[in-house]
Enzyme design. Structure first.
Site, PDB file in Angstrom:
ATOM      1  N   SER A 135     -24.822 -28.670  22.928  1.00  0.00           N
ATOM      2  CA  SER A 135     -25.999 -28.323  22.141  1.00  0.00           C
ATOM      3  C   SER A 135     -25.610 -27.231  21.155  1.00  0.00           C
ATOM      4  O   SER A 135     -25.133 -26.167  21.564  1.00  0.00           O
ATOM      5  CB  SER A 135     -27.093 -27.838  23.096  1.00  0.00           C
ATOM      6  OG  SER A 135     -28.213 -27.382  22.380  1.00  0.00           O
ATOM      7  N   LYS A 161     -25.610 -32.348  19.919  1.00  0.00           N
ATOM      8  CA  LYS A 161     -27.061 -32.143  19.730  1.00  0.00           C
ATOM      9  C   LYS A 161     -27.243 -30.959  18.796  1.00  0.00           C
ATOM     10  O   LYS A 161     -26.664 -29.895  19.022  1.00  0.00           O
ATOM     11  CB  LYS A 161     -27.706 -31.887  21.103  1.00  0.00           C
ATOM     12  CG  LYS A 161     -29.069 -31.213  21.067  1.00  0.00           C
ATOM     13  CD  LYS A 161     -29.743 -31.287  22.430  1.00  0.00           C
ATOM     14  CE  LYS A 161     -30.419 -29.990  22.826  1.00  0.00           C
ATOM     15  NZ  LYS A 161     -31.055 -30.072  24.158  1.00  0.00           N
ATOM     16  N   LYS A 163     -29.846 -28.243  17.205  1.00  0.00           N
ATOM     17  CA  LYS A 163     -31.158 -27.625  17.284  1.00  0.00           C
ATOM     18  C   LYS A 163     -31.765 -27.653  15.884  1.00  0.00           C
ATOM     19  O   LYS A 163     -31.064 -27.336  14.905  1.00  0.00           O
ATOM     20  CB  LYS A 163     -31.017 -26.174  17.765  1.00  0.00           C
ATOM     21  CG  LYS A 163     -30.608 -26.067  19.228  1.00  0.00           C
ATOM     22  CD  LYS A 163     -31.734 -26.542  20.120  1.00  0.00           C
ATOM     23  CE  LYS A 163     -31.530 -26.121  21.562  1.00  0.00           C
ATOM     24  NZ  LYS A 163     -32.656 -26.557  22.406  1.00  0.00           N
ATOM     25  N   ASP A 188     -32.920 -31.512  18.688  1.00  0.00           N
ATOM     26  CA  ASP A 188     -33.897 -30.906  19.613  1.00  0.00           C
ATOM     27  C   ASP A 188     -34.697 -29.859  18.845  1.00  0.00           C
ATOM     28  O   ASP A 188     -34.126 -28.910  18.303  1.00  0.00           O
ATOM     29  CB  ASP A 188     -33.158 -30.247  20.785  1.00  0.00           C
ATOM     30  CG  ASP A 188     -34.105 -29.665  21.830  1.00  0.00           C
ATOM     31  OD1 ASP A 188     -35.338 -29.826  21.692  1.00  0.00           O
ATOM     32  OD2 ASP A 188     -33.597 -29.052  22.794  1.00  0.00           O
ATOM     33  N   GLU A 213     -35.667 -34.780  20.404  1.00  0.00           N
ATOM     34  CA  GLU A 213     -36.148 -34.157  21.641  1.00  0.00           C
ATOM     35  C   GLU A 213     -37.283 -33.173  21.343  1.00  0.00           C
ATOM     36  O   GLU A 213     -37.135 -32.307  20.469  1.00  0.00           O
ATOM     37  CB  GLU A 213     -34.957 -33.440  22.290  1.00  0.00           C
ATOM     38  CG  GLU A 213     -35.260 -32.693  23.580  1.00  0.00           C
ATOM     39  CD  GLU A 213     -33.992 -32.038  24.158  1.00  0.00           C
ATOM     40  OE1 GLU A 213     -32.873 -32.341  23.690  1.00  0.00           O
ATOM     41  OE2 GLU A 213     -34.128 -31.203  25.067  1.00  0.00           O
ATOM     42  N   ASP A 238     -38.701 -32.976  26.804  1.00  0.00           N
ATOM     43  CA  ASP A 238     -38.088 -31.928  27.623  1.00  0.00           C
ATOM     44  C   ASP A 238     -39.229 -31.066  28.174  1.00  0.00           C
ATOM     45  O   ASP A 238     -39.752 -31.327  29.280  1.00  0.00           O
ATOM     46  CB  ASP A 238     -37.098 -31.132  26.747  1.00  0.00           C
ATOM     47  CG  ASP A 238     -36.522 -29.882  27.405  1.00  0.00           C
ATOM     48  OD1 ASP A 238     -36.914 -29.561  28.525  1.00  0.00           O
ATOM     49  OD2 ASP A 238     -35.673 -29.195  26.776  1.00  0.00           O
ATOM     50  N   LYS A 262     -34.322 -31.454  33.619  1.00  0.00           N
ATOM     51  CA  LYS A 262     -33.795 -30.142  33.996  1.00  0.00           C
ATOM     52  C   LYS A 262     -34.402 -29.809  35.343  1.00  0.00           C
ATOM     53  O   LYS A 262     -35.631 -29.629  35.435  1.00  0.00           O
ATOM     54  CB  LYS A 262     -34.216 -29.074  32.986  1.00  0.00           C
ATOM     55  CG  LYS A 262     -33.547 -29.191  31.624  1.00  0.00           C
ATOM     56  CD  LYS A 262     -34.093 -28.132  30.681  1.00  0.00           C
ATOM     57  CE  LYS A 262     -33.474 -28.263  29.300  1.00  0.00           C
ATOM     58  NZ  LYS A 262     -34.224 -27.461  28.300  1.00  0.00           N
ATOM     59  N   GLY A 290     -29.734 -28.592  29.874  1.00  0.00           N
ATOM     60  CA  GLY A 290     -29.044 -27.366  30.262  1.00  0.00           C
ATOM     61  C   GLY A 290     -29.876 -26.156  29.926  1.00  0.00           C
ATOM     62  O   GLY A 290     -30.718 -26.198  29.026  1.00  0.00           O
TER      63      GLY A 290
HETATM   64  O1  SMG Z   1     -27.142 -25.258  28.544  1.00  0.00           O
HETATM   65  O2  SMG Z   1     -25.986 -26.024  26.889  1.00  0.00           O
HETATM   66  C1  SMG Z   1     -27.023 -25.556  27.363  1.00  0.00           C
HETATM   67  C2  SMG Z   1     -28.195 -25.355  26.444  1.00  0.00           C
HETATM   68  C3  SMG Z   1     -28.839 -26.647  26.103  1.00  0.00           C
HETATM   69  O3  SMG Z   1     -30.199 -26.732  24.163  1.00  0.00           O
HETATM   70  C4  SMG Z   1     -30.139 -26.461  25.349  1.00  0.00           C
HETATM   71  N1  SMG Z   1     -31.195 -26.005  26.051  1.00  0.00           N
HETATM   72  O4  SMG Z   1     -34.401 -27.067  24.972  1.00  0.00           O
HETATM   73  O5  SMG Z   1     -32.801 -28.184  25.774  1.00  0.00           O
HETATM   74  C5  SMG Z   1     -33.266 -27.101  25.410  1.00  0.00           C
HETATM   75  C6  SMG Z   1     -32.490 -25.799  25.485  1.00  0.00           C
HETATM   76  C7  SMG Z   1     -33.226 -24.785  26.298  1.00  0.00           C
HETATM   77  C8  SMG Z   1     -32.548 -23.476  26.453  1.00  0.00           C
HETATM   78  S1  SMG Z   1     -32.375 -22.635  24.983  1.00  0.00           S
HETATM   79  C9  SMG Z   1     -32.005 -21.027  25.315  1.00  0.00           C
HETATM   80 MG    MG Z   2     -34.668 -29.200  24.841  1.00  0.00          MG
END
Ligand code: SMG
Ligand code: MG
Length: 367
Positions: A135, A161, A163, A188, A213, A238, A262, A290
């Site tokens: 991510s 992925k 953001k 995402d 996402e 999510d 998750k 994650g």
């Molecule tokens: O653990 O690699 C990881 C982060 C993956 O993008 C990630 N998590 O919305 O999926 C999500 C975010 C939530 C945590 S962001 C601090």
């Molecule tokens: Mg997410």
């Protein structure tokens, strides 16, 4: 198993690079580790609540408080506890799923260590390694993003992925597609858009993304269903999925065709497995999300990601993507995969010397 006591340990884990999302920038994690002590074995778990209630209503001080005040006393009063009993015992307490997940996972780890069974076998895993995605946070510029993505692809990650948020969506996606071609790519939004952005979001359809996402708010299931009708890109949820019941509602409403699972968000690995089973029966793909976990949380996530319905690569990246030094032996990428731990329970142990260095507080709650 009777609980002897529960240790709540806070550790401070600086990230190798800041991680920016639509709701804020993480620079370090303030992690709550839970150690459940029983006469037979000890069990470890990581609570994924973040420092501030920005991803979800939970936050790490709140999780520690609800455990200390309500949850640990309820579990400690039981003459016998196993992982299934944790969920039943904690059910009267509303919400706080990340706190519940950590306690249930620590009890499950203790139980499996006592019986010598690995987490993956207990959950019903069908693979010994899982393909990994990464991510990539919001960056200050497109060149910076392309450098980051290029680095991860060179390391072997099999899916990227990005953001996104309003102002950082179509252009970064276009730039990554133009530079890196036909790589498995998804985005995402962490709930940064509203349904009025549907026409704008449909511009992402041109890039053949695996999924988008959580574009809309946590409680916007009906709007997600409407948005899904207006997009060609598959919609993945999510933040909206807190339980198997939410997943069932989302599937019935056609609010998504893919689910990010998750365990922390849904109250634990038992509920995560129920969601996996439900989605698999409905032909809905799932993948493992994650929360920037240390090796403790990662070990259990990798075991979950080895279940047969996890047909898309997860945000289960290698330790070095997050931390210069993990609290367990580092998870390392081999050919784009992480190996599923094979030892009893979560199959990894925190290194006592590392743990001592990163610990900021320890609290012992006797039964
Ligand atoms: O653990 O690699 C990881 C982060 C993956 O993008 C990630 N998590 O919305 O999926 C999500 C975010 C939530 C945590 S962001 C601090
Ligand atoms: Mg997410």
């Amino acid at each position: 198993m009777k609980i002897t006591g529960v240790e709540l340990r806070r550790i401070s884990m600086p990230l190798v690079a800041p991680f920016r999302t639509s709701f804020g920038t993480e620079r370090a994690r303030d992690v709550l580790l839970v150690r459940v002590v029983t006469p037979d074995a000890e069990g470890w778990a990581e609570c994924v609540a973040m420092e501030e209630p920005l991803y979800s209503p939970e936050y790490v001080d709140g999780a520690a408080d609800v455990m200390r005040r309500f949850m640990v006393p309820a579990l400690a009063a039981l003459h016998h506890v196993d992982a299934y009993g944790v969920g039943r015992t904690l059910e009267p307490f509303k919400g706080h799923r990340m706190a519940k997940a950590a306690l249930e996972t620590a009890v499950l780890d203790a139980q499996l260590r006592a019986s010598g069974e690995p987490f993956a076998r207990f959950l019903g895993a069908s693979r010994d390694a899982v393909p990994c995605g990464v991510s990539v946070g919001i960056m200050d510029s497109i060149p910076q993003l392309l450098d980051a993505v290029g680095g991860y692809l060179a390391e072997g990650y099999v899916r990227i992925k990005l953001k996104i948020e309003p102002g950082w969506d179509v252009e970064p996606v276009r730039a990554v597609r133009e530079r890196f071609g036909d790589i498995p790519l998804q985005v995402d939004a962490n709930a940064a858009y509203t349904l009025t952005d549907a026409a704008h979001l449909s511009r992402l359809d041109a890039f053949d993304l695996l999924l988008i996402e959580q574009p809309l708010g946590d409680d916007d299931l009906v709007q997600h269903a409407e948005l899904a009708r207006r997009l060609r890109t598959p919609l993945c949820l999510d933040e909206s999925i807190h339980s198997a019941a939410h997943a069932a509602a989302a599937i019935s409403l056609k609010a998504c065709s893919i689910v990010n699972i998750k365990p922390g968000r849904v109250g634990g690995y038992l509920e995560a497995r129920r969601i996996h089973d439900l989605c698999r029966a409905h032909g809905v793909a799932v993948w493992c999300g994650g929360m920037l976990e240390t090796g403790i949380g990662r070990a259990a996530n990798v075991a979950l990601a080895a279940l047969p319905g996890f047909t898309l690569p997860g945000d289960t990246s290698a330790s070095r993507r997050y931390y210069a030094r993990d609290v367990t032996a580092p998870f390392e990428l081999r050919d784009g995969h992480l190996a599923v731990p094979t030892g009893p329970g979560i199959g990894v142990d925190p290194d006592p010397a590392v743990l001592a260095e990163v610990t900021t507080s320890v609290e012992w709650l006797p039964a």
